[in-house]
Design a protein around this motif. Structure first.
Motif, PDB file in Angstrom:
ATOM      1  N   TRP A 103     -10.357  40.499 -29.364  1.00 47.29           N
ATOM      2  CA  TRP A 103      -9.997  39.858 -30.542  1.00 47.29           C
ATOM      3  C   TRP A 103      -8.202  40.127 -30.352  1.00 47.29           C
ATOM      4  CZ3 TRP A 103     -12.120  34.906 -30.358  1.00 47.29           C
ATOM      5  CH2 TRP A 103     -13.049  35.137 -30.061  1.00 47.29           C
ATOM      6  N   ALA A 106      -7.707  38.886 -26.825  1.00 45.29           N
ATOM      7  CA  ALA A 106      -7.071  37.468 -26.387  1.00 45.29           C
ATOM      8  C   ALA A 106      -6.092  36.810 -27.559  1.00 45.29           C
ATOM      9  CB  ALA A 106      -9.093  37.096 -26.958  1.00 45.29           C
ATOM     10  N   TRP A 107      -5.570  37.210 -29.109  1.00 43.71           N
ATOM     11  CA  TRP A 107      -5.186  36.827 -29.168  1.00 43.71           C
ATOM     12  C   TRP A 107      -3.820  37.054 -28.393  1.00 43.71           C
ATOM     13  CZ3 TRP A 107      -0.044  37.394 -31.368  1.00 43.71           C
ATOM     14  CH2 TRP A 107       0.485  36.817 -32.481  1.00 43.71           C
ATOM     15  N   ARG A 109      -2.898  37.565 -25.884  1.00 46.78           N
ATOM     16  CA  ARG A 109      -3.030  37.070 -24.187  1.00 46.78           C
ATOM     17  C   ARG A 109      -2.409  35.851 -24.324  1.00 46.78           C
ATOM     18  NH1 ARG A 109      -7.452  39.101 -22.746  1.00 46.78           N
ATOM     19  NH2 ARG A 109      -6.046  40.671 -21.609  1.00 46.78           N
ATOM     20  N   ARG A 110      -3.308  35.162 -25.192  1.00 45.66           N
ATOM     21  CA  ARG A 110      -3.026  33.446 -25.734  1.00 45.66           C
ATOM     22  C   ARG A 110      -1.258  33.125 -25.720  1.00 45.66           C
ATOM     23  NH1 ARG A 110      -4.952  28.950 -23.750  1.00 45.66           N
ATOM     24  NH2 ARG A 110      -4.733  26.985 -25.646  1.00 45.66           N
ATOM     25  N   TYR A 111      -0.855  34.545 -27.572  1.00 50.14           N
ATOM     26  CA  TYR A 111      -0.017  33.795 -27.386  1.00 50.14           C
ATOM     27  C   TYR A 111       1.230  34.422 -26.123  1.00 50.14           C
ATOM     28  CZ  TYR A 111       4.981  34.254 -29.568  1.00 50.14           C
ATOM     29  OH  TYR A 111       6.035  34.195 -29.857  1.00 50.14           O
ATOM     30  N   GLU A 113       1.038  34.095 -23.337  1.00 54.91           N
ATOM     31  CA  GLU A 113       1.120  33.080 -22.170  1.00 54.91           C
ATOM     32  C   GLU A 113       0.866  31.575 -22.789  1.00 54.91           C
ATOM     33  OE1 GLU A 113      -3.237  33.177 -21.620  1.00 54.91           O
ATOM     34  OE2 GLU A 113      -3.309  34.377 -19.890  1.00 54.91           O
ATOM     35  N   ARG A 114       1.507  31.599 -23.837  1.00 56.12           N
ATOM     36  CA  ARG A 114       1.560  29.801 -24.479  1.00 56.12           C
ATOM     37  C   ARG A 114       3.321  30.098 -25.158  1.00 56.12           C
ATOM     38  NH1 ARG A 114       0.528  26.250 -21.605  1.00 56.12           N
ATOM     39  NH2 ARG A 114       0.659  24.990 -23.499  1.00 56.12           N
ATOM     40  N   CYS A 115       3.414  31.059 -25.780  1.00 55.83           N
ATOM     41  CA  CYS A 115       4.452  31.110 -27.205  1.00 55.83           C
ATOM     42  C   CYS A 115       5.611  29.988 -26.340  1.00 55.83           C
ATOM     43  CB  CYS A 115       4.818  32.393 -26.523  1.00 55.83           C
ATOM     44  SG  CYS A 115       6.121  32.898 -25.502  1.00 55.83           S
ATOM     45  N   ASP A 118       4.127  26.030 -26.484  1.00 57.41           N
ATOM     46  CA  ASP A 118       4.100  25.667 -28.017  1.00 57.41           C
ATOM     47  C   ASP A 118       4.062  25.745 -29.173  1.00 57.41           C
ATOM     48  OD1 ASP A 118       1.821  25.050 -25.855  1.00 57.41           O
ATOM     49  OD2 ASP A 118       0.081  26.675 -26.902  1.00 57.41           O
TER      50      ASP A 118
END
Length: 199
Positions: A103, A106-107, A109-111, A113-115, A118
């Motif tokens: 987790w 995953a968090w 990577r998501r941040y 990629e989208r910082c 977003d």
């Protein structure tokens, strides 16, 4: 987003009862941003905070207002070569995340990629301005940290950031789908069929 489709109910010790599509606990920067997003999607929102109204925004009001981004226009303006790939590699190195840290990985990577779309672009779209030159953050002493400057400071520090978010929240609140209650502490979550339905 899935939870937003369920009606959340706020109960007090008195018989008073408040209903909303989304109940948010904590009126700090995350709570305010969540309220803005939910209101923008047409949801009825209830925001609860245990502090007084004068402290709306929480600890962010006294913070420097620095945010970590990888690959912003400000970096490109100063010829700072950054990317999602480089940012994620630095994060994984400095964060000391193991292979079993599913987790956190995953968090991260998501941040990364989208910082920019977003967070950075969202904030600038609300009128938040950043100091023109990104700064260094966590370069690392015993292991590599950030390999390029990524710390973006808000003009006016965290207080200006909160002021911009609260102003936008106020504009959305005029549509009548928003209620904020100060001096309220949440002691427990109400669940039904495995879903949180209230606080």
């Amino acid at each position: 987003r899935r939870a937003a489709a369920n009606t959340c109910t706020f109960f007090r010790m008195t018989p008073d009862r408040h209903e909303a599509d989304v109940a948010i606990v904590g009126a700090g920067i995350a709570g305010i941003a969540t309220a803005i997003e939910a209101l923008s999607r047409g949801r009825r929102v209830l925001l609860l905070d245990r502090d007084v109204e004068a402290n709306l925004g929480g600890l962010a009001c006294d913070a420097m207002g620095g945010l970590w981004f990888a690959g912003t226009p400000l970096q490109r303006r100063y010829r700072i070569k950054d990317s999602v790939e480089l940012g994620l590699a630095d994060w994984m190195s400095f964060g000391e995340l193991g292979s079993d840290d599913e987790w956190p990985r995953a968090w991260a990577r998501r941040y990364v990629e989208r910082c920019v779309p977003d967070v950075f672009e969202w904030l600038t779209g609300l009128g938040v301005r950043f100091m023109p030159m990104p700064m260094w953050a966590e370069r690392g002493l015993h292991r590599p940290g950030n390999s390029v400057p990524r710390f973006h400071f808000v003009w006016g520090t965290g207080r200006a950031l909160i002021a911009a978010l609260v102003a936008h929240l106020h504009d959305l609140a005029q549509r009548g789908r928003f209620d904020i209650r100060f001096g309220h502490r949440v002691d427990s979550l109400v669940t039904q069929d495995g879903k949180v339905t209230g606080v």
